[in-house]
Design a protein around this motif. Structure first.
Motif, PDB file in Angstrom:
ATOM      1  N   TYR A 141      51.253  63.137 -35.188  1.00 43.57           N
ATOM      2  CA  TYR A 141      52.653  63.026 -35.647  1.00 43.57           C
ATOM      3  C   TYR A 141      53.448  64.097 -34.851  1.00 43.57           C
ATOM      4  CZ  TYR A 141      50.313  60.528 -39.289  1.00 43.57           C
ATOM      5  OH  TYR A 141      49.537  59.419 -39.937  1.00 43.57           O
ATOM      6  N   ARG A 142      54.506  63.501 -34.436  1.00 43.34           N
ATOM      7  CA  ARG A 142      55.543  64.434 -33.953  1.00 43.34           C
ATOM      8  C   ARG A 142      56.310  65.374 -34.799  1.00 43.34           C
ATOM      9  NH1 ARG A 142      58.726  59.596 -31.052  1.00 43.34           N
ATOM     10  NH2 ARG A 142      57.334  58.938 -29.377  1.00 43.34           N
ATOM     11  N   LEU A 201      56.288  56.681 -44.481  1.00 48.49           N
ATOM     12  CA  LEU A 201      56.578  56.234 -43.253  1.00 48.49           C
ATOM     13  C   LEU A 201      56.846  54.626 -43.109  1.00 48.49           C
ATOM     14  CD1 LEU A 201      53.858  58.333 -41.189  1.00 48.49           C
ATOM     15  CD2 LEU A 201      56.353  58.372 -41.335  1.00 48.49           C
ATOM     16  N   THR A 257      58.762  63.982 -36.953  1.00 46.61           N
ATOM     17  CA  THR A 257      58.371  63.086 -38.154  1.00 46.61           C
ATOM     18  C   THR A 257      57.789  64.056 -39.293  1.00 46.61           C
ATOM     19  OG1 THR A 257      57.475  61.475 -36.442  1.00 46.61           O
ATOM     20  CG2 THR A 257      56.477  61.391 -38.847  1.00 46.61           C
ATOM     21  N   ASP A 288      63.179  51.959 -35.219  1.00 44.42           N
ATOM     22  CA  ASP A 288      63.197  53.008 -36.160  1.00 44.42           C
ATOM     23  C   ASP A 288      64.558  53.713 -36.374  1.00 44.42           C
ATOM     24  OD1 ASP A 288      60.524  52.659 -36.067  1.00 44.42           O
ATOM     25  OD2 ASP A 288      59.617  54.453 -35.507  1.00 44.42           O
ATOM     26  N   GLN A 317      53.467  57.338 -34.886  1.00 43.69           N
ATOM     27  CA  GLN A 317      54.356  57.586 -36.209  1.00 43.69           C
ATOM     28  C   GLN A 317      54.211  56.631 -37.232  1.00 43.69           C
ATOM     29  OE1 GLN A 317      55.088  60.761 -35.464  1.00 43.69           O
ATOM     30  NE2 GLN A 317      54.086  60.231 -33.531  1.00 43.69           N
TER      31      GLN A 317
END
Length: 685
Positions: A370-371, A199, A374, A160, A400
């Motif tokens: 989702y964090r 994403l 994010t 990522d 994510q």
């Protein structure tokens, strides 16, 4: 070895276990293959504990039931779930001892101790036929598949930061605005398609899941346009090498049809840049097996880790049908820098083979998780606010990479099909019952025949419901007769006729939960044929007759036909070889061109008549009117996933054919929980 009565068999010795297993085989509860496997283990390790041999036989049996392994903790909690038992009360004679009789009061630690046999069981890599991981017992090959999948996905998730540092965010933001600017605000208030594109653009691995009509195909085509635009701007004028694949021929054909015109409708503009981008988005879809290069009579493929696939991006549609073995092979053949994008409905039935990879990976998709970082990134790049209910400080890395599309564009707010499917998907039997009590619904109905031979059911299968406008089998057969071209007709006229008949056939499909029994596919296919013959809609006593619908059950690359392809036997006028002409089976090409392929019946190998088909076989298909037939008695096969899949095959009308409401309610309450180690991947990452 002494002969032991299976009705009295116990776990005192290997001989007792083998005789117990033989009794289960004869009762149809266990496969003969499973007992043979235990015999092999006993020869390899004569001193192996009886509990180990029984656990090994049950672990082998789980593979045939879709599970990747045997969970000993679950075995002791629900012993009878480990066998293919018939519904209660339908044993049909003296039954062998049930697992629940043998295992009552037994302790997990004693079973784990019985697995301490280094000749047969290891805790990880090695040469033993069995592997133990926690309370799960695997056949080694399937343990290795899971390990390979977890490792490959973990490597992709770890990329990522690398991808994000190279991502031209300003360009991505501009393309998201350009492609989604004209979209109306969806009912949920969030454009999840836009979020999915954002994403996935920053990920080496992503999943886009959602029910029918939520726009998975539209989303991925926009995503591919973005990826190609970014690649060209980044110095790759030739663009990325993209391949599209699906697990079955039918699913590949349907995706072909979906994207044939969708690429032209992408809001890329009519200038040179827009046309160049369109040309870089593929419209040809392959089966996964063909993509990998399947080898006859072999589990291995031409493409693997040493001979990776020549691509930069791979999209796999209908990923719920990809089993654990095929997913492991696919990931092994994927080049390290390549992106993998999975599309599918996490709530559909899983593959017939072992594993439920998409379902395992998407087990937390409903809640988002989702964090905060994010969500902040998404807000800045896509202008889409993620509702607070989908945020989680403890969101995993895998979370994510998954987006669930939540707005259906196929069904309106008053759709009975959508409302019923949502209640079944939630497993809420009371809400399902309330749905029927509140009826009627324009697009949903319930027929309750006391017997499958009932005259009113036969009439309905042929005629449908004219008042509601929903068709039956008589529609396509009458069209077949009325529009049959004359002897002087050219090839174009014959193809047009075949397309019309195949299109009309897609107007109605009976789906059965079971293959055998009075309410199953085999009996209903015989009954429907007899019924149509009695009305003069089909004729002939042989295997082949005009109007016979057939489904290919094995890929035939020579004929260009894939497992799941459906064709109809038609009698071509002229060049007579029998009354009224010669028979050919017409198939649509499935490449979006609407081309008709005519095949001699004698050239077709593995196939079956499909007036009725199982729900499993219907996956990847859509019918204007779909009817789901449930048996009169409960069955372990019946589940909310099966009912949901049956309902969502319908695009305009759905009919439930079930004599007893309690069978439906039992199915809605039963959830398929395939045992595997991948279920913990989301939590572990």
């Amino acid at each position: 070895m002494s002969v032991v009565d299976p009705l009295k068999a116990s776990l005192d010795s290997p001989a007792q276990v083998l005789n117990l297993l033989q009794g289960w085989v004869e009762a149809g509860w266990l496969r003969r293959l499973d007992r043979v496997f235990v015999e092999f283990l006993h020869r390899e390790a004569p001193r192996a504990e009886p509990r180990l041999l029984l656990a090994a036989g049950l672990a082998s049996h789980q593979l045939g039931r879709g599970h990747v392994c045997l969970d000993l903790e679950q075995l002791l909690a629900r012993p009878d779930d480990s066998l293919s038992l018939p519904p209660e009360g339908l044993f049909g004679g003296p039954a062998p001892r049930l697992p629940s009789e043998l295992l009552a009061g037994q302790r997990l630690e004693d079973w784990l101790a019985a697995l301490l046999c280094p000749e047969l069981v290891a805790d990880g890599p090695g040469e033993t036929p069995l592997v133990r991981e926690g309370s799960r017992l695997y056949l080694r090959r399937y343990w290795q598949y899971e390990q390979d999948i977890a490792r490959a996905l973990g490597e992709r998730l770890a990329r990522d930061e690398e991808i994000l540092t190279r991502l031209p965010e300003a360009e991505l933001r501009d393309w998201l605005q350009r492609l989604f600017a004209a979209d109306p605000r969806p009912p949920s208030g969030v454009n999840w398609q836009r979020i999915a594109c954002a994403l996935a653009a920053r990920s080496a691995f992503s999943i886009i899941t959602g029910g029918p009509g939520t726009g998975k195909t539209t989303t991925v085509l926009r995503l591919l346009a973005i990826l190609q635009a970014l690649a060209r701007a980044g110095g790759k004028p030739q663009g990325l090498r993209i391949r599209l694949a699906a697990p079955t021929g039918k699913a590949a054909a349907r995706l072909n049809e979906s994207i044939a015109g969708a690429v032209a409708r992408l809001p890329l503009g009519d200038d040179q840049q827009g046309e160049a981008l369109r040309a870089l988005i593929p419209t040809e879809v392959s089966t996964v097996h063909r993509l990998l290069g399947s080898r006859p009579d072999s589990r291995h493929f031409r493409h693997d880790a040493e001979r990776p696939l020549p691509l930069d991006v791979l999209v796999v549609d209908e990923a719920s049908m990809v089993d654990v073995e095929l997913m492991a092979a696919l990931l092994q053949a994927l080049p390290t820098p390549a992106r993998l994008i999975l599309l599918g409905d996490k709530d559909q039935l899983a593959s017939v083979e072992a594993g439920a990879v998409l379902g395992d990976l998407c087990r937390r998709a409903e809640g988002g998780h989702y964090r905060p970082e994010t969500v902040r990134w998404l807000a800045g790049i896509s202008d889409e606010p993620v509702p607070a209910e989908y945020l989680s400080e403890q969101g995993g890395a895998l979370d994510q990479h998954i987006v669930m599309l939540r707005d259906s564009h196929r069904f309106g707010p008053d759709s009975g099909i959508a409302a019923l499917a949502a209640r079944v998907r939630a497993g809420d039997a009371a809400a399902v019952n309330d749905f029927w009590q509140r009826g009627p619904h324009d697009d949903v109905s319930w027929r309750r025949p006391a017997e499958p031979e009932e005259a009113a059911l036969a009439e309905w299968l042929v005629e449908g419901d004219p008042a509601a406008g929903s068709p039956g089998y008589g529609d396509y057969l009458r069209l077949m007769h009325s529009r049959q071209p004359g002897k002087s007709a050219d090839a174009q006229a014959r193809d047009d006729w075949a397309r019309a008949v195949l299109g009309a056939y897609g107007g109605f499909q009976l789906l059965c939960a079971l293959r055998g029994g009075a309410w199953g596919v085999e009996a209903m296919n015989r009954r429907i044929r007899t019924m149509l013959q009695s009305r003069g809609l089909i004729s002939g006593e042989g295997q082949w007759y005009a109007g016979r619908p057939v489904m290919v059950t094995r890929n035939d690359y020579g004929l260009g036909l894939m497992n799941g392809d459906v064709g109809i036997a038609l009698r071509l006028p002229g060049e007579e070889s029998g009354p009224g002409g010669r028979l050919r089976v017409a198939f649509l090409s499935g490449d979006g061109s609407d081309r008709v392929r005519w095949v001699l019946p004698s050239r077709l190998g593995q196939l079956e008549t499909c007036f009725a088909m199982t729900v499993h076989k219907s996956q990847g298909s859509e019918f204007r009117h779909a009817a789901l037939m449930l048996p009169a008695h409960g069955n372990p096969v019946l589940s909310r996933e099966l009912v949901y899949t049956g309902i969502t095959r319908a695009s305009r009308w759905f009919t439930l054919v079930a004599s007893k409401p309690e069978v439906l309610h039992e199915a809605v309450r039963r959830r398929v929980r395939r045992v595997s180690g991948l279920r913990a991947l989301g939590d572990a990452t």
